[in-house]
Design an enzyme around this catalytic site. Structure first.
Site, PDB file in Angstrom:
ATOM      1  N   ARG A 151      14.247  53.764 -22.495  1.00  0.00           N
ATOM      2  CA  ARG A 151      13.625  53.673 -21.412  1.00  0.00           C
ATOM      3  C   ARG A 151      11.995  54.167 -21.707  1.00  0.00           C
ATOM      4  NH1 ARG A 151      15.316  55.044 -15.654  1.00  0.00           N
ATOM      5  NH2 ARG A 151      16.963  53.777 -16.230  1.00  0.00           N
TER       6      ARG A 151
ATOM      7  N   TYR B 179       0.651  34.572  -8.336  1.00  0.00           N
ATOM      8  CA  TYR B 179      -0.472  34.241  -8.153  1.00  0.00           C
ATOM      9  C   TYR B 179      -1.251  34.298  -9.856  1.00  0.00           C
ATOM     10  CZ  TYR B 179      -0.230  34.507  -3.205  1.00  0.00           C
ATOM     11  OH  TYR B 179       0.011  34.475  -1.959  1.00  0.00           O
TER      12      TYR B 179
ATOM     13  N   HIS C  45      16.443  42.185 -19.543  1.00  0.00           N
ATOM     14  CA  HIS C  45      16.002  43.603 -18.940  1.00  0.00           C
ATOM     15  C   HIS C  45      16.514  43.467 -17.500  1.00  0.00           C
ATOM     16  CE1 HIS C  45      13.932  47.322 -19.448  1.00  0.00           C
ATOM     17  NE2 HIS C  45      13.331  47.129 -18.204  1.00  0.00           N
TER      18      HIS C  45
END
Length: 740
Positions: A33, A123, A79
């Site tokens: 991570r 968007y 993931h």
């Protein structure tokens, strides 16, 4: 009710269970991570993002796709984490103010330097950049290992081939369990120069590499203010700090006025927060040199700073702002990365570059071997095609007449199983295209390429030259002559902190400081000697009035032998009672203020205790920087400090409460920085009352009646230090004070 104990339940200590599980969590956080891989400079989430975009064929030449589509693929296939965190990682890779060389080409609102967040993923659209493509070049050529994804349905690369040195180019930051990383971005052309030099000079040191990598190159620009020695030490150890300052320029206005325009701010400083913090400090009157701040930024940064006075130099104003705002920051470097074995390690600059070159050598070897295997396979097929071409009629006859032509073809033409399969699977249309010359030409080309690859695999120097050329291509692609490759952060010298005198920050105004007997202090505007109408708390009265200026440092000498320092402008003003002096200094309850006076540089002072012991000290040595003050005169109860007077004159007169006075030369008193001092006058059942310095030719002045009397004949009292003395002159005040 009875319960049966399962045989699968094992008793264990809670501490052991917690330790085992926490260790597993910590390792997962570190490896999977938070820390980047030294080879490709990527964390797993970034690697999976880029790989998913590659699988969607979002290369720079193609069109954009919605970020929601990309995020969906990432969390669905590779993931299994929240979509918000994945999208935030993707947004950062597209922000040219956060990443030096963006790996994602974003279309739409991806946030800005003011701290505004990106639009929702439904968007915005994205595709890969050329840098990202370079990172993944060779994935189809067995350049790296692949692992199964979390659900076992897909495969993902464990590391990218990384022809682009991403770790140093874009940097990385993250916090794991018990460790962290913080690597700044650098200029890719400089990194390439260092890599190319390191290939030819493997025994070089970090100091030489700094000739190429001059320091970080932040996407927001700014000025790096560090000495070369400091930079070398930081890169040698993998830990250190870089001082980054905002870039500014002066704009002259009418009537001698000017304003400062900040055009670049330090890395990771949010512009809107910076302006708000400066405005807050301005409203709290903590930036006395600054009059106003305005944000006139558009697509370029333009922060306008107005000085309070044109007499303030731009350098002084900026030095003051550097010290008190985020116009100057320290970027703390911590080169903590995962090595090829996924082991966390703090590396030096040379170790990072060496690890990258080693990875490139492994990638080149694997790609070359992959290509060599392909060539060998193709050459075997070509040789089979040649045999088929030369015996085409017989081959066709066998295929047409035999139910199982394969064994016969192998036996008759000495073909391999692979060659026979290729011939049998060939379409009739392809038979017309078989031309001997064409086959021979292709075979010759492949033979030459195979020889080159075999030589490359067997010679580390040839591979080093190949890697050198590849890095040269990357340097050319991201040249400093391009807008993206040009260095943004200016390399400056180690900038010394400019001393901004208090006079420059505070408007010089006359004040009168009032100290009461109970220890209340206040300041009045202007210089006044009229103290009769001053009001005090009940039971309190005037102890001392002092004229000074707001720019002066006021020294307070206390009975515990300590000096305390307060700037004049910090003493509470107004016509009230003021405030207790103990709110501003750490004065013990059993101590009181003896006297206060304005600090004068290089002034000699006499400090003395009631036992009549004292010494001379310079005013430069008594100023204190903290509330606790500075101990100068050592006293032990019941003794206490009672006197501090200027030592200006060649003689000093000392008088005690026994009304005995002695006069001796000033040079009999030693100069010290701290101590108990020497005996000034010997007492029996009495204490020190007062002392006055004077010049012998001027006589001894003291208060007498309504004026000041001067005693010219000092011979009756002239003696050595530490003597008892004699009765003072006729008319000497009964208070035993020279000032009455």
């Amino acid at each position: 009710m009875s319960f049966e104990t399962s045989q699968n339940i094992k008793e264990t200590k809670l501490a052991d269970a917690l330790s085992e599980r926490y260790l597993a969590y910590a390792l997962s956080t570190i490896v999977a991570r938070s820390l980047p891989d030294v080879r490709d400079g990527l964390k797993p989430v970034h690697r999976r993002l880029l790989f998913a975009m590659r699988q969607l064929k979002l290369d720079p030449a193609s069109g954009f796709k919605k970020c929601a589509r990309v995020v969906g693929d990432v969390i669905g296939k590779y993931h299994p984490h929240g979509d918000a965190s994945v999208y935030e990682a993707m947004v950062r890779l597209a922000q040219d103010f956060a990443v030096r060389y963006p790996l994602v080409d974003g279309q739409g609102n991806f946030g800005n330097i003011d701290g505004d967040k990106a639009a929702a993923m439904r968007y915005t659209e994205a595709r890969l950049t050329a840098a990202a493509v370079s990172l993944m070049e060779g994935l189809d050529d067995n350049a790296v290992d692949f692992d199964k994804t979390y659900d076992g349905e897909e495969e993902e690369p464990t590391v990218m081939p990384a022809s682009f040195p991403n770790l140093l180019a874009n940097g990385s930051s993250g916090i794991a369990v018990g460790m962290a990383t913080n690597i700044p971005p650098h200029n890719i052309a400089e990194v390439c120069d260092a890599l190319m030099y390191l290939i030819k000079h493997t025994d070089t040191d970090t100091a030489k590499l700094i000739d190429f990598i001059k320091g970080p190159d932040f996407p927001t620009g700014g000025i790096l203010c560090e000495s070369r020695d400091s930079i070398v030490k930081t890169y040698e150890t993998g830990r250190g700090a870089f001082k980054i300052r905002a870039k500014w320029e002066r704009e002259d206005l009418e009537r001698g006025q000017y304003q400062i325009v900040v055009t670049e701010i330090p890395y990771q400083v949010v512009k809107s927060d910076l302006i708000m913090k400066i405005a807050k400090l301005l409203s709290e009157k903590k930036l006395p040199l600054l009059a106003d701040i305005r944000d006139e930024s558009s697509d370029v940064t333009r922060i306008v700073l107005e000085p309070k006075s044109r007499t303030v130099s731009p350098e002084q104003l900026m030095a003051h702002l550097y010290k008190n705002t985020d116009l100057q920051i320290n970027f703390n470097l911590n080169m903590n990365v995962l090595d090829a074995d996924h082991t966390p390690k703090v590396m030096s600059l040379k170790e990072v570059l060496t690890a990258f070159l080693k990875h490139r050598d492994i990638v080149l070897t694997r790609r070359s071997q992959f290509r060599l295997d392909k060539i060998n396979h193709r050459m075997e097929l070509l040789k089979g095609y040649m045999i088929a071409y030369l015996n085409l009629d017989r081959v066709i006859e066998i295929i047409r007449t035999e139910d199982d032509p394969k064994p016969l073809l192998i036996e008759e033409f000495s073909l391999s199983d692979i060659q026979v399969e290729a011939i049998l699977n060939m379409r009739l249309r392809s038979l017309k295209k078989l031309e001997e010359e064409q086959l021979r030409r292709e075979l010759e080309d492949l033979t030459k390429e195979r020889a080159d690859l075999t030589a490359l695999l067997g010679d580390s120097l040839l591979r080093a030259k190949k890697i050198y050329d590849q890095i040269g291509e990357i340097k050319k692609q991201f040249s400093q002559k391009t807008s993206l490759g040009a260095r943004k952060t200016q390399i400056g010298d180690a900038a010394p902190d400019i001393d901004v005198p208090i006079e420059a920050m505070i408007e010089k105004e006359p004040i009168t400081i009032i100290l009461s007997k109970q220890g209340w202090v206040r300041s009045l505007k202007g210089h006044t000697t009229q103290t009769d109408d001053l009001k005090f708390k009940e039971g309190d009265s005037l102890k001392q009035a002092l004229t000074a200026y707001t720019t002066d440092n006021i020294l307070f000498f206390a009975t515990n032998g300590r000096f305390y320092t307060l700037p004049g402008f910090k003493i509470l003003g107004g016509r009230g009672f003021g405030e207790p002096i103990r709110l501003s200094i750490d004065l013990p309850e059993d101590a009181d203020i003896v006297t206060m006076f304005v600090h004068q540089p290089n002034e000699k002072l006499l400090v003395a205790s009631q036992k009549g012991k004292g010494f001379l000290v310079s005013s430069n040595d008594v100023t204190a920087q903290t509330r606790a003050g500075k101990i100068i005169l050592n006293v032990s109860p019941p003794d206490k400090a009672v006197l501090c007077v200027p030592a200006t004159g060649d003689h000093v007169a000392v008088i005690g409460t026994n009304r005995k006075m002695v006069i001796f030369k000033t040079d009999e008193i030693p100069a010290m920085q701290r101590g108990s001092g020497v005996i000034l006058q010997k007492y029996t059942g009495a204490i020190l009352s007062d002392a006055r310095f004077f010049n012998e030719q001027d006589g001894l002045p003291f208060a007498s009646g309504n004026g000041t009397r001067i005693e010219r004949n000092i011979l009756p009292w002239l003696a050595k230090r530490a003597t008892v003395g004699k009765i003072p002159p006729v008319g000497f005040p009964r208070s035993n004070k020279f000032s009455g």
